[in-house]
Design an enzyme around this catalytic site. Sequence first.
Site, PDB file in Angstrom:
ATOM      1  N   PRO A 128      26.515  30.499  41.743  1.00 48.42           N
ATOM      2  CG  PRO A 128      25.758  32.628  42.133  1.00 48.42           C
ATOM      3  CD  PRO A 128      26.877  31.710  42.390  1.00 48.42           C
ATOM      4  CD  GLU A 129      25.193  24.997  38.540  1.00 52.32           C
ATOM      5  OE1 GLU A 129      24.623  24.420  37.604  1.00 52.32           O
ATOM      6  OE2 GLU A 129      25.695  24.388  39.494  1.00 52.32           O
ATOM      7  CE  LYS A 145      27.015  28.452  34.700  1.00 49.43           C
ATOM      8  NZ  LYS A 145      28.239  27.677  34.902  1.00 49.43           N
ATOM      9  NE  ARG A 163      33.802  21.777  20.572  1.00 48.88           N
ATOM     10  CZ  ARG A 163      33.762  22.561  19.511  1.00 48.88           C
ATOM     11  NH1 ARG A 163      33.249  22.111  18.379  1.00 48.88           N
ATOM     12  NH2 ARG A 163      34.234  23.791  19.556  1.00 48.88           N
ATOM     13  NE  ARG A 199      34.058  22.607  38.475  1.00 47.54           N
ATOM     14  CZ  ARG A 199      33.152  23.518  38.122  1.00 47.54           C
ATOM     15  NH1 ARG A 199      32.954  23.787  36.872  1.00 47.54           N
ATOM     16  NH2 ARG A 199      32.484  24.164  39.041  1.00 47.54           N
TER      17      ARG A 199
END
Length: 288
Positions: free
Chosen positions: A2-3, A54, A168, A278
């Site tokens: 689940p996100e 989450k 970043r 991923r």
Amino acid sequence: MPELPEVETIKLGLHRTILNQKITKIDILLPKMFSGDPTVVTNATISDIKRRGKMLIIDVTKDSYLYHLLIHLKMTGQLIFESQTKPGFGGGHPVPPLNTPLPNKSTKIIMEFESEDKLYFNDLRTFGYIKLVPARQLHENTFLQQIGIEPLTPEFTLETFAKLLEKRPKANIKAFLLDQTHIAGLGNIYTDESVFRAGILPWRIVSSLSEQEILLLHGSIKDVLQAGIELQGASQTSYIGVDGKKGTFLAQAAVYGRANLPCLNCGQPIQKTKWAGRGTHYCSNCQK
DNA sequence: TGCCCCCTGCAG
DNA sequence: CTGCAGGGGGCA
């Protein structure tokens, strides 16, 4: 797992089912998945259900003391509500799309309420957890301490997003979006969908994004998450809602889970590769 | 910032 | 049988 949209769907489901219910019993079938003093939970009442990224946060009140159940579903966690009396919630019968009655092999924690309703915490891979913390110790939770901005709140403005990106500059955009300390709640599915909709390749370096691309990405993140909630989440493998039903977001996904299928925009085959550790789906024609 | 790891099951 | 799966903590 689940996100954000899946956890939000579960949160809404729990509001409709366990809010204000009194817990009479908790069965912990796999001890490593629960931390804290389980006796506190017995005879406590569910006073609120919230979400941060989450993470689900269930407030329980007992003897006028407030505690939080911090629930993370990780990859394969499920919270399934079952009622003998409320229509549409099992009642000893298999909850679709499960084909076995609950509890099943994946059931790790069971909560029982005074009404005799039950809440099952299933987790096939057992990465998920429930942490019980007294209210005054909530700030000690390092995950919640470090978690970033909620992307569906008014605070997530274009300007805020641009400022986060500036912190970043050397990261690639996929890793940046997956990092929960910047933006809370994006995972692998919604990240791939967001960058696709913005026409940006997942490995683009943050500092290379144009103002226009940042604008598009900011919008697509919000759109994709909102669509996910409206469709009650993405059921890639094991995600189901509190009512046992699957979400339908993936039927609308443009790239995730569509390797080798034609891009909905240009017809070229969707590519799949590995990035930021991923599986990463993209269209080499539509994304630059 | 990038791997390995925690687990189990299922597709290829 | 190997590799991969909505996450993220811990380790260079």
